[in-house]
Motif scaffolding. Sequence first.
Motif, PDB file in Angstrom:
ATOM      1  N   LEU A  54       0.726  -1.135  -0.064  1.00 19.77           N
ATOM      2  CA  LEU A  54      -0.046   0.079   0.071  1.00 19.77           C
ATOM      3  C   LEU A  54       0.853   1.317   0.017  1.00 19.77           C
ATOM      4  CD1 LEU A  54      -2.860  -1.202   2.459  1.00 19.77           C
ATOM      5  CD2 LEU A  54      -3.161  -0.414  -0.041  1.00 19.77           C
ATOM      6  N   ILE A  55       2.124   1.137   0.383  1.00 23.55           N
ATOM      7  CA  ILE A  55       3.033   2.173   0.080  1.00 23.55           C
ATOM      8  C   ILE A  55       4.487   1.868  -0.789  1.00 23.55           C
ATOM      9  CG2 ILE A  55       2.296   3.488   2.265  1.00 23.55           C
ATOM     10  CD1 ILE A  55       4.812   2.668   3.657  1.00 23.55           C
ATOM     11  N   VAL A  56       5.053   2.625  -1.295  1.00 22.17           N
ATOM     12  CA  VAL A  56       6.072   2.136  -1.903  1.00 22.17           C
ATOM     13  C   VAL A  56       7.166   3.236  -1.394  1.00 22.17           C
ATOM     14  CG1 VAL A  56       5.572   0.795  -3.909  1.00 22.17           C
ATOM     15  CG2 VAL A  56       5.386   3.538  -4.029  1.00 22.17           C
ATOM     16  N   THR A  57       8.648   3.003  -1.421  1.00 25.63           N
ATOM     17  CA  THR A  57       9.595   3.925  -0.976  1.00 25.63           C
ATOM     18  C   THR A  57      10.800   4.381  -1.868  1.00 25.63           C
ATOM     19  OG1 THR A  57      10.873   1.977  -0.016  1.00 25.63           O
ATOM     20  CG2 THR A  57       9.327   3.193   1.417  1.00 25.63           C
ATOM     21  N   HIS A  58      11.132   5.411  -1.699  1.00 27.59           N
ATOM     22  CA  HIS A  58      12.412   5.712  -2.648  1.00 27.59           C
ATOM     23  C   HIS A  58      13.332   6.301  -1.786  1.00 27.59           C
ATOM     24  CE1 HIS A  58      14.477   7.729  -6.073  1.00 27.59           C
ATOM     25  NE2 HIS A  58      14.715   8.743  -5.280  1.00 27.59           N
ATOM     26  N   LYS A  59      14.479   5.589  -1.677  1.00 26.29           N
ATOM     27  CA  LYS A  59      15.772   5.974  -0.943  1.00 26.29           C
ATOM     28  C   LYS A  59      16.621   7.225  -1.656  1.00 26.29           C
ATOM     29  CE  LYS A  59      18.742   4.252   2.590  1.00 26.29           C
ATOM     30  NZ  LYS A  59      19.451   2.797   3.464  1.00 26.29           N
ATOM     31  N   LYS A  60      16.939   8.247  -0.856  1.00 22.28           N
ATOM     32  CA  LYS A  60      17.896   9.164  -1.469  1.00 22.28           C
ATOM     33  C   LYS A  60      18.873   9.699  -0.485  1.00 22.28           C
ATOM     34  CE  LYS A  60      17.870  13.603  -3.801  1.00 22.28           C
ATOM     35  NZ  LYS A  60      18.879  13.426  -4.748  1.00 22.28           N
ATOM     36  N   GLY A  61      20.078   9.497  -0.440  1.00 20.60           N
ATOM     37  CA  GLY A  61      21.093   9.514   0.538  1.00 20.60           C
ATOM     38  C   GLY A  61      20.732   8.745   1.920  1.00 20.60           C
ATOM     39  N   ARG A  62      20.511   9.523   2.996  1.00 17.08           N
ATOM     40  CA  ARG A  62      20.283   9.188   4.340  1.00 17.08           C
ATOM     41  C   ARG A  62      18.785   9.044   4.316  1.00 17.08           C
ATOM     42  NH1 ARG A  62      20.912  11.711   8.457  1.00 17.08           N
ATOM     43  NH2 ARG A  62      21.159  13.880   7.372  1.00 17.08           N
ATOM     44  N   PHE A  63      17.963   9.435   3.558  1.00 15.50           N
ATOM     45  CA  PHE A  63      16.432   9.736   3.700  1.00 15.50           C
ATOM     46  C   PHE A  63      15.811   8.782   2.742  1.00 15.50           C
ATOM     47  CE2 PHE A  63      18.440  13.795   4.762  1.00 15.50           C
ATOM     48  CZ  PHE A  63      17.576  14.011   6.111  1.00 15.50           C
ATOM     49  N   LYS A  64      14.498   8.062   3.439  1.00 21.92           N
ATOM     50  CA  LYS A  64      13.747   7.163   2.635  1.00 21.92           C
ATOM     51  C   LYS A  64      12.297   7.918   2.559  1.00 21.92           C
ATOM     52  CE  LYS A  64      12.371   2.388   3.310  1.00 21.92           C
ATOM     53  NZ  LYS A  64      12.225   1.207   3.997  1.00 21.92           N
ATOM     54  N   TYR A  65      11.971   8.097   1.425  1.00 23.09           N
ATOM     55  CA  TYR A  65      10.474   9.044   1.327  1.00 23.09           C
ATOM     56  C   TYR A  65       9.523   7.805   0.824  1.00 23.09           C
ATOM     57  CZ  TYR A  65      13.909  12.852   0.862  1.00 23.09           C
ATOM     58  OH  TYR A  65      14.801  13.524   1.280  1.00 23.09           O
ATOM     59  N   HIS A  66       8.340   8.064   1.374  1.00 23.85           N
ATOM     60  CA  HIS A  66       7.224   7.086   1.360  1.00 23.85           C
ATOM     61  C   HIS A  66       6.254   7.786   0.405  1.00 23.85           C
ATOM     62  CE1 HIS A  66       9.244   6.382   5.052  1.00 23.85           C
ATOM     63  NE2 HIS A  66       9.044   5.217   5.082  1.00 23.85           N
ATOM     64  N   TYR A  67       5.387   6.957  -0.478  1.00 22.99           N
ATOM     65  CA  TYR A  67       4.473   7.356  -1.412  1.00 22.99           C
ATOM     66  C   TYR A  67       3.286   6.338  -1.158  1.00 22.99           C
ATOM     67  CZ  TYR A  67       8.265  10.067  -3.387  1.00 22.99           C
ATOM     68  OH  TYR A  67       8.911  10.744  -3.615  1.00 22.99           O
ATOM     69  N   LEU A  68       2.220   6.901  -1.257  1.00 19.21           N
ATOM     70  CA  LEU A  68       0.822   5.966  -1.361  1.00 19.21           C
ATOM     71  C   LEU A  68       0.805   5.154  -2.652  1.00 19.21           C
ATOM     72  CD1 LEU A  68      -2.084   5.184  -0.444  1.00 19.21           C
ATOM     73  CD2 LEU A  68      -2.963   7.025  -1.481  1.00 19.21           C
ATOM     74  N   ASN A  69       0.595   3.825  -2.571  1.00 23.92           N
ATOM     75  CA  ASN A  69       0.440   2.994  -3.999  1.00 23.92           C
ATOM     76  C   ASN A  69      -1.040   2.272  -3.938  1.00 23.92           C
ATOM     77  OD1 ASN A  69       1.143   1.558  -6.202  1.00 23.92           O
ATOM     78  ND2 ASN A  69       1.711  -0.408  -4.663  1.00 23.92           N
ATOM     79  N   ALA A  70      -1.823   3.019  -4.800  1.00 24.85           N
ATOM     80  CA  ALA A  70      -3.328   2.848  -4.975  1.00 24.85           C
ATOM     81  C   ALA A  70      -3.618   1.747  -5.536  1.00 24.85           C
ATOM     82  CB  ALA A  70      -4.101   4.146  -5.099  1.00 24.85           C
ATOM     83  N   LEU A  71      -2.680   0.993  -6.215  1.00 24.57           N
ATOM     84  CA  LEU A  71      -3.224  -0.150  -7.375  1.00 24.57           C
ATOM     85  C   LEU A  71      -3.586  -1.108  -6.570  1.00 24.57           C
ATOM     86  CD1 LEU A  71      -0.012   0.422  -9.720  1.00 24.57           C
ATOM     87  CD2 LEU A  71      -2.351   1.051 -10.283  1.00 24.57           C
ATOM     88  N   PRO A  72      -3.119  -1.726  -5.432  1.00 29.29           N
ATOM     89  CA  PRO A  72      -3.608  -2.751  -4.714  1.00 29.29           C
ATOM     90  C   PRO A  72      -5.074  -2.324  -4.412  1.00 29.29           C
ATOM     91  CG  PRO A  72      -1.480  -2.441  -3.985  1.00 29.29           C
ATOM     92  CD  PRO A  72      -1.634  -1.153  -4.545  1.00 29.29           C
ATOM     93  N   LEU A  73      -5.521  -1.309  -3.870  1.00 39.49           N
ATOM     94  CA  LEU A  73      -6.813  -1.015  -3.698  1.00 39.49           C
ATOM     95  C   LEU A  73      -7.693  -1.001  -4.801  1.00 39.49           C
ATOM     96  CD1 LEU A  73      -6.105   2.124  -1.187  1.00 39.49           C
ATOM     97  CD2 LEU A  73      -6.863  -0.236  -0.710  1.00 39.49           C
ATOM     98  N   GLN A  74      -7.165  -0.374  -5.834  1.00 41.81           N
ATOM     99  CA  GLN A  74      -7.882  -0.654  -7.096  1.00 41.81           C
ATOM    100  C   GLN A  74      -8.247  -1.855  -7.658  1.00 41.81           C
ATOM    101  OE1 GLN A  74      -9.054   2.241  -9.277  1.00 41.81           O
ATOM    102  NE2 GLN A  74     -10.233   0.587  -9.785  1.00 41.81           N
TER     103      GLN A  74
END
Length: 252
Positions: A54-74
């Motif tokens: 339900l979320i996917v992440t993107h790592k950049k340097g020391r930080f990890k950013y989180h994103y809603l992934n609505a496809l499983p809900l769809q």
Amino acid sequence: MDSIFKALADPARRTLLDSLRAKPGQSLQDLQGQLDMTRFGVMKHLGVLEEAKLIVTHKKGRFKYHYLNALPLQEAIDRWVEPLLQQPAARAVLNLKSQLEGTPKMTKPDFMMQTFIHCTQDALWHALTDPEANAAYNFVSSTCTREGNALIFRTPDDNLMLICTETKLTPKTRIESTFEPHWAGPDVPLETSRFVYIIDPQGDNCLLTLEHYDVPAGQEGVADGWHRTLAGLKTWLETGQAVKFAPLEAEA
């Protein structure tokens, strides 16, 4: 499917999803301040959401950013709700500048999506790069043609809708492309963004990740269009049926 409903059952996890829907790309520190719990507690909830896709992440340097992934809900909606709403054949409407100036600055994506597709790596690569295949699953386009490294999409009344120009290809694994929308007409200033497809073969399946960068103000609705396009792609590859997941108003 069980992991999705388990993840949604907790109000704290629903709060995190609501927050990521309103503001994609938040870090753990951003999210921690929104819940009355420890950093470790928030990490555990994010882990459950990530396991459920339900979320996917993107790592950049020391930080990890989180994103809603609505496809499983769809997909859950498609399984139970959509057959009650409509006929199967007509489903509802669920910077080039950087390319010319040199290597684009690698910022974090404005949004990300992931979905598993039961297909081979070759089949998925073909579906993403072949113009006839793109026309089969794109949610609103009726034709797609290729001119060099550009895919050109047109609406059913033959109006130019979208041009996607491939800027970097890693065969069968990664596609980087510009996103040049024309649906607003020639009188609206053209503002391009860029996106990346990442193909990760996993046995008999492929995990497809979409990352979209530099979305201009006023074009936030492209995320909904991606939901519909990727749903069409998955359906087409897994069933062979060309289903247009277009908006309900488009049928009027």
